[in-house]
Design an enzyme around this catalytic site. Structure first.
Site, PDB file in Angstrom:
ATOM      1  N   HIS A  11       3.427  -2.245   4.007  1.00  0.00           N
ATOM      2  CA  HIS A  11       2.007  -2.338   3.675  1.00  0.00           C
ATOM      3  C   HIS A  11       1.190  -1.982   4.912  1.00  0.00           C
ATOM      4  CE1 HIS A  11       2.596  -5.146   0.005  1.00  0.00           C
ATOM      5  NE2 HIS A  11       2.403  -3.905  -0.372  1.00  0.00           N
ATOM      6  N   GLY A  58       2.454   4.314  -1.887  1.00  0.00           N
ATOM      7  CA  GLY A  58       2.705   3.214  -2.824  1.00  0.00           C
ATOM      8  C   GLY A  58       1.704   3.116  -3.956  1.00  0.00           C
ATOM      9  N   ASP A  63       5.934   3.452  -4.963  1.00  0.00           N
ATOM     10  CA  ASP A  63       6.793   2.286  -5.196  1.00  0.00           C
ATOM     11  C   ASP A  63       7.607   2.478  -6.473  1.00  0.00           C
ATOM     12  OD1 ASP A  63       5.718   1.025  -2.940  1.00  0.00           O
ATOM     13  OD2 ASP A  63       4.157   0.031  -4.106  1.00  0.00           O
ATOM     14  N   ASP A  83       3.084  -7.466   2.927  1.00  0.00           N
ATOM     15  CA  ASP A  83       2.101  -8.445   3.365  1.00  0.00           C
ATOM     16  C   ASP A  83       1.831  -9.420   2.222  1.00  0.00           C
ATOM     17  OD1 ASP A  83      -0.074  -9.887   4.184  1.00  0.00           O
ATOM     18  OD2 ASP A  83      -1.344  -8.167   4.602  1.00  0.00           O
ATOM     19  N   HIS A  90      -1.889  -2.350  -5.919  1.00  0.00           N
ATOM     20  CA  HIS A  90      -0.648  -1.999  -6.618  1.00  0.00           C
ATOM     21  C   HIS A  90       0.366  -3.148  -6.579  1.00  0.00           C
ATOM     22  CE1 HIS A  90       0.087  -1.108  -2.430  1.00  0.00           C
ATOM     23  NE2 HIS A  90       1.356  -0.878  -2.652  1.00  0.00           N
ATOM     24  N   ASP A  93       3.227  -2.977  -8.956  1.00  0.00           N
ATOM     25  CA  ASP A  93       4.262  -2.011  -8.560  1.00  0.00           C
ATOM     26  C   ASP A  93       5.176  -2.599  -7.489  1.00  0.00           C
ATOM     27  OD1 ASP A  93       2.995  -0.241 -10.270  1.00  0.00           O
ATOM     28  OD2 ASP A  93       1.856   0.716  -8.662  1.00  0.00           O
ATOM     29  N   ARG A  99      11.721  -6.518  -7.798  1.00  0.00           N
ATOM     30  CA  ARG A  99      12.528  -6.975  -8.938  1.00  0.00           C
ATOM     31  C   ARG A  99      13.724  -6.047  -9.158  1.00  0.00           C
ATOM     32  NH1 ARG A  99      13.156  -5.377 -13.828  1.00  0.00           N
ATOM     33  NH2 ARG A  99      13.837  -6.773 -15.440  1.00  0.00           N
TER      34      ARG A  99
END
Length: 159
Positions: A11, A58, A63, A83, A90, A93, A99
């Site tokens: 980030h 991203g 992402d 962060d 996003h 995302d 995940r």
């Protein structure tokens, strides 16, 4: 030595940390294939003097592109300095990327300490196949069959 496909993501507020970490670990990182999202990849190329495969930024889908590569078995390690204290446009995302990394059980570092452990692991230099609690392919097949049964029983109810 087995070359790994390592994704490096950060980030905005973490990019300086990522660059510092990558410069410190350059000798190890350049032995592998490196991937990154847009701006992070651009900065890493400039600082490391090596070419990375760059996805989009991203927030512009990078992402998601990276998550797709993980699902295809084309990324071995994810190092994502994210962060957690700021909201990002996003965030869904980011959550999806983390995940999918867990679903496919690839080594994932979300902070510098964990990244240090990963980069110094003896497993980085040898062939390694992640063990999964379940097979995504078997899960998809089972889900397909469950829905096929629902569709068929629904059609029978209408006739």
């Amino acid at each position: 030595m087995e070359r790994k496909r390592i994704a490096l993501v950060a980030h905005d507020s973490m990019k300086a940390d990522m660059i510092e970490w990558a410069v410190y670990n350059k000798g190890t990182l350049i032995e592998h294939d490196l991937y990154s999202t847009g701006t992070t990849g651009f900065l890493l190329e400039k600082e490391l003097g090596v070419t990375l495969f760059k996805f989009k930024s991203g927030p512009l889908g990078g992402d998601q592109q990276l998550g797709a590569r993980i699902a295809e078995g084309l990324i071995d390690i994810l190092i994502f300095f994210w962060d957690p204290l700021n909201i990002h446009p996003h965030d869904p995302d980011v959550r999806a990327l983390l995940r999918i990394a867990v679903v496919y059980n690839i080594p994932t570092a979300c902070n510098r300490s964990t990244a240090d452990y990963l980069i110094s692991s003896p497993l980085l230099r040898e062939a390694y196949t992640p063990k999964r609690k379940f097979s995504p392919e078997e899960y998809q097949q089972r889900r397909n069959m469950e829905f096929l049964e629902k569709v068929r029983s629904s059609e029978l109810g209408r006739s």
